[in-house]
Design a protein around this motif. Structure first.
Motif, PDB file in Angstrom:
ATOM      1  N   THR A 168       0.825  -1.208   0.000  1.00 16.02           N
ATOM      2  CA  THR A 168       0.000   0.000   0.000  1.00 16.02           C
ATOM      3  C   THR A 168       0.859   1.258   0.000  1.00 16.02           C
ATOM      4  O   THR A 168       0.834   2.050  -0.924  1.00 16.02           O
ATOM      5  N   HIS A 206      -4.074   3.455   4.339  1.00 18.46           N
ATOM      6  CA  HIS A 206      -3.626   2.053   4.210  1.00 18.46           C
ATOM      7  C   HIS A 206      -4.778   1.103   4.527  1.00 18.46           C
ATOM      8  O   HIS A 206      -5.094   0.202   3.743  1.00 18.46           O
ATOM      9  N   VAL A 210      -6.679  -1.603   2.059  1.00 20.31           N
ATOM     10  CA  VAL A 210      -6.732  -3.043   2.350  1.00 20.31           C
ATOM     11  C   VAL A 210      -8.172  -3.531   2.300  1.00 20.31           C
ATOM     12  O   VAL A 210      -8.501  -4.548   1.686  1.00 20.31           O
ATOM     13  N   LYS A 211      -9.063  -2.730   2.903  1.00 19.75           N
ATOM     14  CA  LYS A 211     -10.494  -3.096   2.918  1.00 19.75           C
ATOM     15  C   LYS A 211     -11.026  -3.192   1.482  1.00 19.75           C
ATOM     16  O   LYS A 211     -11.713  -4.156   1.127  1.00 19.75           O
ATOM     17  N   ARG A 214      -9.829  -6.260  -0.348  1.00 18.78           N
ATOM     18  CA  ARG A 214     -10.579  -7.471   0.001  1.00 18.78           C
ATOM     19  C   ARG A 214     -11.883  -7.563  -0.805  1.00 18.78           C
ATOM     20  O   ARG A 214     -12.415  -8.645  -1.011  1.00 18.78           O
ATOM     21  N   LYS A 220      -2.082 -10.779  -2.563  1.00 16.95           N
ATOM     22  CA  LYS A 220      -1.693 -10.469  -1.184  1.00 16.95           C
ATOM     23  C   LYS A 220      -1.345  -8.993  -1.064  1.00 16.95           C
ATOM     24  O   LYS A 220      -0.786  -8.406  -1.993  1.00 16.95           O
ATOM     25  N   ILE A 221      -1.680  -8.430   0.117  1.00 17.36           N
ATOM     26  CA  ILE A 221      -1.444  -6.994   0.303  1.00 17.36           C
ATOM     27  C   ILE A 221      -0.808  -6.760   1.674  1.00 17.36           C
ATOM     28  O   ILE A 221      -1.083  -7.475   2.633  1.00 17.36           O
ATOM     29  N   GLY A 222       0.068  -5.776   1.708  1.00 19.50           N
ATOM     30  CA  GLY A 222       0.741  -5.430   2.965  1.00 19.50           C
ATOM     31  C   GLY A 222       1.277  -4.017   2.888  1.00 19.50           C
ATOM     32  O   GLY A 222       1.061  -3.321   1.893  1.00 19.50           O
ATOM     33  N   GLN A 288      -6.557  -3.442  10.012  1.00 17.28           N
ATOM     34  CA  GLN A 288      -7.058  -4.485   9.097  1.00 17.28           C
ATOM     35  C   GLN A 288      -5.992  -5.569   8.950  1.00 17.28           C
ATOM     36  O   GLN A 288      -4.822  -5.219   8.701  1.00 17.28           O
ATOM     37  N   THR A 290      -3.386  -7.950   7.332  1.00 16.13           N
ATOM     38  CA  THR A 290      -2.714  -7.956   6.021  1.00 16.13           C
ATOM     39  C   THR A 290      -2.044  -9.308   5.827  1.00 16.13           C
ATOM     40  O   THR A 290      -2.017 -10.133   6.735  1.00 16.13           O
ATOM     41  N   ASP A 291      -1.478  -9.485   4.600  1.00 16.19           N
ATOM     42  CA  ASP A 291      -0.940 -10.800   4.242  1.00 16.19           C
ATOM     43  C   ASP A 291       0.567 -10.886   4.391  1.00 16.19           C
ATOM     44  O   ASP A 291       1.141 -11.968   4.388  1.00 16.19           O
TER      45      ASP A 291
END
Ligand SMILES: OC[C@H]1NNC[C@@H](O)[C@@H]1O
Length: 453
Positions: A168, A206, A210-211, A214, A220-222, A288, A290-291
């Protein structure tokens, strides 16, 4: 490699080897083909802000030379390439209309990488906020969380199935400490009151992205954090207290809320009346799940108590017994091992990590000599930090990859082109690329999975 270390530094199967860059630092053509200005176009064109008056107008000309640079990545045996998207190239006003030629650039880049078997790792934001959004308050305007999620959605949908690993925001601390507290970076503000607000909105943005990911994304997000471990200058209580303030202001300001712990207690002491409380719903958004988490790591600091030093009342003590890079950073590979172990613990040992930036600036000549760039200090830095990374993995830290900073010599923000971090040399007069000895070593490291170390 020496005989006794042969094979000692083999990395796990599937470990991802790559290199990293950022849009404003390498692309050039920042206003071409319908792109909007970013705060770095404004900041770099404001006299006095940039060493030698350098700007990102041309940089490494990557906007035009991206095909050549993908071939360079192949010669370096890269398995992945971490890059950032210029928000204002894609959305000139930061909101609303999409610039087709802007997003096409990244479309071609991603396809070009995939054609060469190089995994694209995409950072949504690496400091180049659309100037049009800065005019609306930028990171000081709480609406930016939605603006950022909307921007993210454009990319999540466009690159669904092609980009599988998303970052992000790159280095929230630098965005805020440099851009809003000390003013050394765009947009050049200097206010602790603004820093608290901007930092909170960066975290909210951020969480909002992330929301949204989804809902519409895939993969994958971080987030990517810079962490600089703090070691007390002495065992005096006042130096340990100074260490804690410095650690809170740099390493925990953003990490703790992301982990659902809210802001560290010491931040109230650091920011005093500028410290702000925020509603719990914000912290729920920020935390949230994250991965993965990216770690950008360069050096450590050894703070002592310094009542006159704003705002942490701490000052790093130069460790003259160790080498220092051209940016004045101490070379201390074991501190990387310590940081990875610390971060593993701080994130509960469940969040896969990636070293998303690591590298060093040393003097390199402006042009190649006999077609080579010998950079022994960068070779040593790279070797020893990869060994330190391997040591952390041996201690049980789940590190999935390493992205060398940087693929290319590039614009080191307000330091201009004076600091060269690349494993590939750029002759900024001719734009000629020359793989440095450090790049040749890195290609061997990747080919042997670390066996050559
Ligand atoms: O200072 C070296 C690097 N640090 N992390 C963010 C990058 O944009 C910098 O060039």
């Amino acid at each position: 490699m020496t005989t006794e270390t042969a094979g000692k530094y083999l990395f796990p199967e599937g470990f991802l080897w790559g290199a990293a860059t950022a849009a404003y630092q390498i692309e050039g053509s920042s206003m071409a083909d319908g792109a909007g200005a970013s705060i770095w176009d404004r900041f770099s064109h404001t006299p006095g802000n940039m060493k030698d008056g350098d700007t990102g107008d041309v940089a490494c000309d990557h906007y035009k030379r991206w095909r050549e640079d993908i071939q360079l990545m192949k010669r370096l045996n890269l398995q992945a390439y971490r890059f950032s998207v210029s928000w204002s190239r894609v959305m000139p006003e930061g909101r609303g209309a999409i610039n087709p030629k802007g997003i096409d650039f990244y479309d071609r880049l991603v396809d070009g990488l995939l054609e060469q078997g190089i995994e694209p790792l995409c950072t949504l934001y690496h400091w180049d906020l659309p100037a049009a959004l800065d005019d609306r308050g930028g990171w000081l305007n709480p609406d930016i969380a939605d603006w950022f999620a909307d921007y993210g959605q454009v990319l999540f949908e466009k690159f669904k199935g092609r980009v599988k690993t998303w970052g992000t925001i790159n280095e929230p601390w630098v965005i805020v400490d440099g851009g809003y507290l000390h003013g050394a970076l765009a947009p050049g503000h200097r206010s602790a009151f603004e820093a608290m607000i901007a930092g909170h909105n960066v975290l909210r943005a951020h969480g909002a992205a992330v929301k949204r990911f989804r809902q519409v994304g895939e993969g994958k997000i971080g987030i990517v954090l810079n962490i600089e471990p703090k070691y007390p200058a002495s065992d005096k209580p006042e130096d340990e207290a100074a260490r804690r303030r410095a650690e809170a202001q740099m390493n925990r300001w953003f990490l703790d809320p992301l982990m659902g712990r809210g802001y560290p207690e010491e931040l109230k002491d650091v920011y005093g009346e500028a410290y702000r409380e925020f509603p719990q719903e914000d912290f729920d958004l920020i935390a949230q799940p994250t991965d993965w988490m990216g770690l950008n790591w360069y050096t450590r600091a050894v703070p002592e108590n310094a009542p006159d030093a704003w705002p942490t009342r701490s000052r790093p003590v130069k460790q003259v017994q160790h080498a220092h890079t051209e940016t004045g950073w101490e070379v201390n590979p074991p501190a990387l091992t310590d940081t990875l172990v610390w971060l593993h613990e701080q994130t509960g040992g469940k969040l896969p990590l990636m070293v998303t930036e690591n590298g060093s600036a040393w003097y390199d000549p402006p042009h190649a000599i006999d077609g080579r760039i010998h950079d022994p200090m960068r070779v040593e830095y790279l070797k020893n930090h990869l060994k330190a990374l391997h040591d952390a993995i041996g201690k049980g830290v789940d590190v999935r990859g390493y992205m060398a900073w940087s693929l290319l010599d590039n614009l080191e923000w307000s330091l201009g082109y004076s600091k060269r971090f690349g494993i590939t040399h750029v002759n900024f007069q001719t734009q000629e690329r020359t793989i440095k000895d450090s790049g040749l070593l890195y290609a061997e490291v990747i080919k042997t999975h670390g066996g050559v170390l």
